[in-house]
Design a protein around this motif. Structure first.
Motif, short mmCIF file in Angstrom:
data_model
loop_
_atom_site.label_atom_id
_atom_site.label_comp_id
_atom_site.label_asym_id
_atom_site.label_seq_id
_atom_site.Cartn_x
_atom_site.Cartn_y
_atom_site.Cartn_z
N ARG A 122 -55.24 -86.38 11.32
CA ARG A 122 -55.48 -85.36 10.69
C ARG A 122 -54.26 -84.92 9.98
O ARG A 122 -53.95 -84.08 9.23
N MET A 123 -53.16 -85.83 10.15
CA MET A 123 -51.73 -85.45 9.87
C MET A 123 -51.38 -86.48 8.77
O MET A 123 -49.93 -86.24 8.43
N VAL A 124 -52.15 -86.69 7.71
CA VAL A 124 -51.55 -87.58 6.47
C VAL A 124 -50.53 -86.66 5.70
O VAL A 124 -49.48 -87.13 5.55
N PRO A 125 -50.93 -85.34 5.45
CA PRO A 125 -49.90 -84.68 4.48
C PRO A 125 -48.65 -84.38 5.25
O PRO A 125 -47.74 -84.56 4.85
N ARG A 133 -52.45 -80.39 7.15
CA ARG A 133 -53.33 -81.21 7.72
C ARG A 133 -54.77 -81.12 7.42
O ARG A 133 -55.07 -79.90 7.27
N THR A 134 -55.40 -82.28 7.35
CA THR A 134 -56.85 -82.07 6.93
C THR A 134 -57.86 -81.33 8.25
O THR A 134 -57.70 -81.95 9.38
N GLN A 135 -58.69 -80.91 7.78
CA GLN A 135 -59.80 -80.30 8.69
C GLN A 135 -60.54 -81.62 9.44
O GLN A 135 -60.84 -81.52 10.53
N ALA A 136 -60.99 -82.55 8.41
CA ALA A 136 -61.61 -83.57 9.24
C ALA A 136 -60.54 -84.87 9.46
O ALA A 136 -59.47 -84.78 8.89
N MET A 137 -60.92 -85.42 10.46
CA MET A 137 -60.04 -86.74 10.69
C MET A 137 -60.39 -87.75 10.04
O MET A 137 -61.51 -88.21 9.73
N LEU A 138 -59.29 -88.21 9.29
CA LEU A 138 -59.43 -89.52 8.39
C LEU A 138 -59.12 -90.55 9.20
O LEU A 138 -58.37 -90.93 10.40
N TYR A 139 -59.82 -91.90 8.96
CA TYR A 139 -59.59 -92.95 9.49
C TYR A 139 -59.21 -94.18 8.12
O TYR A 139 -59.91 -94.33 7.46
N LEU A 140 -57.99 -94.58 8.49
CA LEU A 140 -57.65 -95.09 7.22
C LEU A 140 -56.38 -96.20 7.71
O LEU A 140 -55.76 -96.13 8.90
N PRO A 141 -56.02 -97.12 6.87
CA PRO A 141 -54.91 -97.97 7.42
C PRO A 141 -53.53 -97.24 7.57
O PRO A 141 -53.51 -96.45 6.56
N THR A 142 -52.77 -97.71 8.40
CA THR A 142 -51.55 -97.09 8.72
C THR A 142 -50.54 -97.15 7.59
O THR A 142 -49.68 -96.13 7.14
N ASP A 143 -50.59 -98.23 6.83
CA ASP A 143 -49.53 -98.34 5.54
C ASP A 143 -50.13 -97.51 4.34
O ASP A 143 -49.25 -97.42 3.63
N VAL A 144 -51.26 -96.60 4.48
CA VAL A 144 -51.51 -95.69 3.39
C VAL A 144 -50.34 -94.69 3.12
O VAL A 144 -50.07 -94.40 2.29
N ILE A 145 -49.65 -94.24 4.43
CA ILE A 145 -48.69 -93.14 4.42
C ILE A 145 -47.72 -93.70 3.36
O ILE A 145 -47.35 -92.75 2.46
N LEU A 155 -55.41 -91.36 -5.58
CA LEU A 155 -55.21 -90.93 -4.25
C LEU A 155 -56.51 -91.04 -3.64
O LEU A 155 -56.48 -91.46 -2.24
N ALA A 156 -57.90 -90.83 -3.94
CA ALA A 156 -58.99 -91.62 -3.43
C ALA A 156 -59.00 -92.87 -3.11
O ALA A 156 -59.48 -93.27 -1.98
N ALA A 157 -58.45 -93.62 -4.02
CA ALA A 157 -58.42 -95.24 -3.70
C ALA A 157 -57.43 -95.43 -2.51
O ALA A 157 -58.00 -96.23 -1.66
N GLN A 158 -56.59 -94.68 -2.21
CA GLN A 158 -55.65 -95.03 -0.85
C GLN A 158 -56.41 -94.39 0.31
O GLN A 158 -56.45 -94.94 1.29
N LEU A 159 -57.04 -93.09 0.23
CA LEU A 159 -57.69 -92.53 1.34
C LEU A 159 -59.10 -93.34 1.65
O LEU A 159 -59.67 -93.12 2.91
N THR A 160 -59.37 -94.09 0.82
CA THR A 160 -60.74 -94.71 1.06
C THR A 160 -60.44 -96.43 1.43
O THR A 160 -61.58 -97.14 1.47
N ARG A 161 -59.26 -96.75 1.50
CA ARG A 161 -59.23 -98.04 1.82
C ARG A 161 -59.60 -98.63 3.12
O ARG A 161 -59.72 -97.55 3.86
N ARG A 162 -59.77 -100.06 3.38
CA ARG A 162 -60.29 -100.22 4.45
C ARG A 162 -59.60 -101.38 5.32
O ARG A 162 -58.68 -101.75 4.74
N THR A 163 -59.79 -101.40 6.66
CA THR A 163 -59.30 -102.57 7.32
C THR A 163 -60.31 -103.40 8.01
O THR A 163 -61.46 -102.96 7.72
#
Length: 386
Positions: free
Chosen positions: A67-70, A112-124, A160-168
Motif C-alpha cells: 500500500r506504500m507506493v506513494p 498510501r493507498t487503501q487497497a493493496m497493490l500487487y505490482l512489479p517492484t521496479d514500478v517504483i 500512470l495506469a500503465a505502470q500500476l497495471t503492469r504484470r510479472t
C-alpha cells in the motif's frame, strides 16, 4: 470451433515431521475437522507465498504487495534531492492522477493507498522517472495549489495506469485483484487447495524452557517457560493450473517455449517449496513421497475426497504407504467414472515402486516437471473432434 480449457492437476502426498507450518490466532497449528476427525491444515496462502517468491527469484522478476507506493516514490524523489514539499506533492499525484476521481488513499500517511497493490517492484523507479519527466508541471501545480483546495491531477493518467497495471510471470500465475483499475485485474491461472493431513492429527504439546545463562545467586536457571503445540502428518496437497487462462494472461506474443518453461518452474517449486512457520525450531524440510499429475481437458479433479475417511496406520506403523494406496485406489475410481476421453496424460514420481494406475513413471521431480509441462502445453483438441 470451441476449444475446451485445459488443466494440469498436481497431487502430492508429503510426510511432515513435528512442525507448525501455519499458525492460528493463538500461534497453535491450524486444524480442521474432516470426516469427523481433526486434521492438520496448511492454508493455501501459507504455501503460495514461498512458491511465488521462489519463482520470482529464479526468473529475476520480483513483484510486491504493498500500500506504500506513494510514500516510496516520495522517498526516492527526496533521495534525488527534490524538495520535501515537491516530493510529497508528486507522491500525492500517484493516487490523484491514476484515474478519474483518483485512487482511495490516506493523505495523512503519505498518501498510501487503501487497497493493496500487487505490482512489479521496479514500478517504483519507473514512477520516479515519470515524475522527473513532468517535474516542471508538478512545480507549477504545487505553486498554484492551496492547502484546503483539492489536488488537481497533473500526471498523465494513461501513463500512470500503465505502470500500476503492469504484470510479472507470478502475477499471471496467481492473479491480481485491482477493483479501482479494472484493466489491472488478472484472473488467477493457479488454484490451490488447503493442504490437510490424510489421518487424524491432533496438536501435541511441546513444553520448553529458555535457560538464563547469567543467573543471579539463588536463581532457578530458567528465564522463560512455555508450551508450544506441534503436529505430525502426512499431508495431501492439491493445485491445478488452468493452462488456457495462463496462456491468455501471458498474451499471444508469448512463445510456447516460454509458457512451457513457466509451468515447469511452477511445478518444481510447488513440489519443493515449504512454508516458513517455526522453521528455525522444527526444520521440517521433508520432500514428497508421491507426486502425481493429470492433464485434463474441460475440468480439473481433486483427489481430496479420497481421504474423507481418515487413513489408518499400517500394521507396522506409518501412514505414508496406506495414504499412497488410498490415493491410487481413488485415482482408479476417478478414471472409471470419467473415462479416458478427456485425460490427455498422467504420470507420477514416488519413493516406492512405480504405480501403473498413476500413469508414466518418472525417476525424478525434475523429469516429472518437464514431462507434465510438455503434456499440458501440447496442442489442444477442439471440442467435437476425437
Amino acid at each position: 470451433m470451441h476449444t475446451p480449457a485445459r488443466f494440469l492437476d498436481l497431487h502430492i502426498l508429503q510426510p511432515v515431521t513435528a512442525a507448525n507450518l501455519n499458525r492460528d490466532a493463538d500461534n497453535d497449528p491450524k486444524t480442521i475437522s474432516f470426516g469427523n476427525a481433526i486434521r492438520a491444515l496448511v492454508s493455501p496462502q501459507a504455501w503460495k507465498r514461498p512458491i511465488r517468491l521462489n519463482v520470482e527469484q529464479d526468473l529475476g522478476e520480483h513483484a510486491a504487495r504493498t500500500r506504500m507506493v506513494p510514500p516510496l516514490v516520495a522517498r526516492k524523489l527526496q533521495e534525488a534531492k527534490w524538495p520535501e514539499d515537491l516530493a510529497a506533492f508528486a507522491s500525492a499525484q500517484i493516487v490523484h492522477s491514476a484515474k478519474n476521481g483518483g485512487l482511495q488513499h490516506n493523505d495523512k500517511e503519505g498518501y498510501r493507498t487503501q487497497a493493496m497493490l500487487y505490482l512489479p517492484t521496479d514500478v517504483i523507479d519507473d514512477l520516479v522517472a515519470l515524475c522527473e519527466k513532468h517535474r516542471t508541471a508538478l512545480e507549477e501545480a504545487l505553486a498554484a495549489h492551496t492547502p484546503k483546495k483539492k489536488i488537481d491531477p497533473v500526471l498523465p493518467a494513461k501513463d500512470l495506469a500503465a505502470q500500476l497495471t503492469r504484470r510479472t510471470a507470478s502475477i499471471n500465475l496467481f492473479g491480481r485483484m485491482l477493483a479501482e483499475l479494472p484493466a489491472g485485474h488478472v484472473e488467477a491461472a493457479v488454484q490451490m487447495a488447503p493442504a490437510f493431513s490424510v489421518h487424524q492429527s491432533d496438536p501435541q504439546p511441546d513444553f520448553f524452557t529458555a535457560v538464563e545463562d547469567l543467573p543471579q545467586d539463588g536463581g532457578s536457571g530458567s528465564a522463560h517457560l512455555q508450551t508450544a503445540f506441534l503436529t505430525t502428518s502426512v499431508l495431501y496437497r492439491f493445485a491445478t493450473i488452468n493452462i488456457t487462462d495462463l496462456r491468455h494472461n501471458l498474451g499471444s506474443t508469448t512463445s510456447a517455449e516460454a509458457v512451457n518453461a513457466l509451468i515447469e518452474l511452477f511445478v518444481r517449486h510447488f513440489i519443493l517449496s515449504m512454508p516458513g512457520g517455526k522453521k528455525t525450531s522444527t526444520a521440517p524440510h521433508t520432500v514428497p513421497d508421491l507426486v502425481h499429475y493429470a492433464v485434463r481437458d474441460r475440468r480439473s479433479v481433486s483427489y481430496g475426497a479420497a481421504f474423507e475417511q481418515p487413513v489408518k496406520a499400517a500394521p507396522q506403523g506409518g501412514y505414508t504407504a496406506p495414504a499412497r494406496q488410498a490415493l491410487t485406489d481413488y485415482a482408479i475410481t476417478i478414471s472409471r467414472l470419467l473415462g479416458p476421453r478427456h485425460l490427455v496424460a498422467h504420470g507420477h514420481t514416488t519413493t516406492a515402486n512405480p504405480i501403473k494406475a498413476l500413469g508414466a513413471h518418472h525417476p525424478s521431480f525434475d523429469d516429472l516437471a518437464a514431462a507434465c509441462a510438455a503434456a499440458a502445453t501440447a496442442p489442444l483438441t477442439p471440442a467435437g473432434r476425437p
